[in-house]
Scaffold this motif. Structure first.
Motif, PDB file in Angstrom:
ATOM      1  N   TYR A 141      43.712  17.884  80.418  1.00 23.92           N
ATOM      2  CA  TYR A 141      44.628  18.414  79.396  1.00 23.92           C
ATOM      3  C   TYR A 141      43.851  18.847  78.157  1.00 23.92           C
ATOM      4  O   TYR A 141      44.069  19.945  77.624  1.00 23.92           O
ATOM      5  N   PHE A 144      41.889  22.062  79.167  1.00 27.50           N
ATOM      6  CA  PHE A 144      42.686  23.279  79.299  1.00 27.50           C
ATOM      7  C   PHE A 144      43.329  23.683  77.971  1.00 27.50           C
ATOM      8  O   PHE A 144      43.506  24.880  77.710  1.00 27.50           O
ATOM      9  N   TYR A 147      40.607  25.479  76.366  1.00 26.28           N
ATOM     10  CA  TYR A 147      40.286  26.677  77.140  1.00 26.28           C
ATOM     11  C   TYR A 147      41.305  27.788  76.890  1.00 26.28           C
ATOM     12  O   TYR A 147      40.939  28.944  76.617  1.00 26.28           O
ATOM     13  N   TYR A 148      42.589  27.449  76.963  1.00 26.90           N
ATOM     14  CA  TYR A 148      43.628  28.459  76.735  1.00 26.90           C
ATOM     15  C   TYR A 148      43.676  28.895  75.274  1.00 26.90           C
ATOM     16  O   TYR A 148      43.988  30.054  74.977  1.00 26.90           O
ATOM     17  N   ALA A 167      51.083  24.914  79.183  1.00 25.72           N
ATOM     18  CA  ALA A 167      50.153  25.435  80.184  1.00 25.72           C
ATOM     19  C   ALA A 167      49.014  24.455  80.450  1.00 25.72           C
ATOM     20  O   ALA A 167      48.623  24.239  81.602  1.00 25.72           O
ATOM     21  N   GLY A 168      48.493  23.847  79.389  1.00 29.30           N
ATOM     22  CA  GLY A 168      47.399  22.894  79.548  1.00 29.30           C
ATOM     23  C   GLY A 168      47.808  21.663  80.332  1.00 29.30           C
ATOM     24  O   GLY A 168      47.081  21.196  81.226  1.00 29.30           O
ATOM     25  N   ALA A 170      50.389  21.381  82.462  1.00 27.87           N
ATOM     26  CA  ALA A 170      50.722  21.750  83.843  1.00 27.87           C
ATOM     27  C   ALA A 170      49.456  21.912  84.676  1.00 27.87           C
ATOM     28  O   ALA A 170      49.390  21.449  85.835  1.00 27.87           O
ATOM     29  N   SER A 171      48.458  22.561  84.123  1.00 31.47           N
ATOM     30  CA  SER A 171      47.193  22.753  84.841  1.00 31.47           C
ATOM     31  C   SER A 171      46.516  21.419  85.125  1.00 31.47           C
ATOM     32  O   SER A 171      45.984  21.191  86.225  1.00 31.47           O
ATOM     33  N   ALA A 172      46.541  20.526  84.158  1.00 31.46           N
ATOM     34  CA  ALA A 172      45.915  19.215  84.332  1.00 31.46           C
ATOM     35  C   ALA A 172      46.637  18.394  85.399  1.00 31.46           C
ATOM     36  O   ALA A 172      46.004  17.750  86.246  1.00 31.46           O
ATOM     37  N   LEU A 174      48.414  19.427  87.911  1.00 27.52           N
ATOM     38  CA  LEU A 174      48.201  20.008  89.239  1.00 27.52           C
ATOM     39  C   LEU A 174      47.009  19.342  89.921  1.00 27.52           C
ATOM     40  O   LEU A 174      47.035  19.035  91.121  1.00 27.52           O
ATOM     41  N   TRP A 224      54.280  17.067  92.901  1.00 30.75           N
ATOM     42  CA  TRP A 224      54.111  18.125  91.911  1.00 30.75           C
ATOM     43  C   TRP A 224      55.448  18.435  91.228  1.00 30.75           C
ATOM     44  O   TRP A 224      55.498  18.643  90.014  1.00 30.75           O
ATOM     45  N   ILE A 228      54.680  17.510  87.413  1.00 35.23           N
ATOM     46  CA  ILE A 228      54.338  18.647  86.550  1.00 35.23           C
ATOM     47  C   ILE A 228      55.380  18.839  85.449  1.00 35.23           C
ATOM     48  O   ILE A 228      55.023  18.923  84.272  1.00 35.23           O
TER      49      ILE A 228
END
Length: 356
Positions: A141, A144, A147-148, A167-168, A170-172, A174, A224, A228
């Motif tokens: 988290y 990301f 990163y984003y 977004a961060g 959700a990506s983490a 996953l 998920w 998520i």
């Protein structure tokens, strides 16, 4: 969030670093004697005062992400293991509501049939699974989120910070659920099927033998579906609640508040976020419990068996208490660990501007 550098505070008396007038007298030198000509022998005991500042963890460095990962292991692994009895009762209510009609009855039945030990069934896969999940959840988290933010630039990172949080997280998650899924499958079987296995050591090989390695990931998609949205709500709502708290409810700027006070804000924000998380992710939580308990079951079977109302409400009150307490405590442990290693607590009136 800038990390302030402060000079190292020595644990030794100051007279060991510089020949003050008092120390000169102690060493047999007159206070009127010029400091340029101290006796040769005592001078050899003088130690140069350290001047380098304490080394701090640099934000967004590998050490920073390692610290966040370690904090995630502690926050998720310890808290989920601590609430194992609540989880055992919740899972049994979801799987067999005819027998376990409510929380209090569930506790009484489990204590009568399995004793206190039965309330802690599945603690080992819980500890390992959620420690791995916590490492990925919090570590990725933070990665990301940075990163984003770098992709969109400082201006849009501030303007659309909630989207960055969503977004961060959700990506983490996953990634985190891939680490959690095998242990979650074993945990549910051990907790809800009496006689299936004593715990992780015999439950894992028995499950693999019966359903193959892919059987450990049968519940990944529902996981998920549960985790998520849960994590997106957990991080985005927490960050927003903490920001609003410092902005509107607390007159003192965050940096001027004591660390214990900041951790109190973390717990409050985390508890409220946990209640929201429980409500959003509960239908998927019922699906995960059902699918991991019944061999060959499908989502359609779960909906038919539980019904839409049961899918949204079965076990919800207990889960709200469990997840609210869990999430609030997780944020305290996570931010407490960050404070321990010299990092700032999460959230605040203004998000950190991504470094270029």
């Amino acid at each position: 969030m800038a990390i302030s550098e402060s000079p190292r505070q020595s644990l030794l008396p100051s007279f060991l670093y510089s020949p003050s007038s008092a120390s000169r007298l102690f060493l047999g030198v007159s206070a009127r004697t010029p400091a340029a000509s101290p006796p040769a022998a005592p001078a050899s005991f003088m130690v140069q005062s350290p001047s380098e500042p304490v080394k701090k963890i640099e934000m967004f460095s590998p050490a920073f992400y390692a610290a966040c990962t370690a904090g995630g292991v502690l926050s998720c692994g310890l808290t989920h293991t601590a609430v194992t009895p609540l989880d055992v009762v919740k899972c049994n209510i979801q799987i067999d509501p005819a027998k376990y009609k409510n929380t209090s009855l569930g506790f009484r039945i489990l204590l009568k049939e399995q004793g206190v030990r039965g309330l802690f069934r599945g603690w080992a896969p819980t500890l390992l699974g959620y420690s791995a999940q916590g490492a990925c959840k919090y570590g990725f988290y933070e990665f990301f989120k940075k990163y984003y933010s770098d992709i969109v630039g400082p201006e849009y990172a501030v303007k659309y910070k909630t989207l960055i949080y969503l977004a961060g997280s959700a990506s983490a998650e996953l990634i985190a659920d891939v680490a959690l899924c095998p242990m979650e499958a074993v945990k549910v079987r051990v907790q809800t099927q009496q006689g299936f296995a004593r715990g992780l050591s015999d439950g894992l090989p028995k499950l693999v033998k019966a359903e193959g390695t892919l059987g450990l990931y049968k519940g990944l998609v529902p996981l998920w579906g549960r985790q998520i949205p849960y994590t997106m709500m957990k991080f985005a709502s927490f960050e927003t609640i903490v920001e609003m708290t410092y902005k509107y409810a607390i007159p003192t700027p965050k940096d001027e508040c004591s660390k214990p006070f900041q951790l109190g804000v973390s717990f409050t924000g985390g508890y409220i976020a946990g209640i929201l998380c429980a409500a959003v992710s509960h239908p998927a939580d019922n699906l995960v419990s059902f699918l991991n308990n019944a061999k060959g079951a499908t989502v359609g079977d779960a909906v038919k068996n539980l019904g839409l109302w049961g899918l949204f409400t079965r076990g919800l009150p207990l889960r709200i208490v469990m997840i609210g307490t869990l999430t609030g405590t997780q944020w305290v442990i996570y931010d407490g660990f960050k404070v321990f290693v010299g990092l700032p607590t999460t959230g605040g009136a203004a998000p950190a501007t991504p470094a270029k």
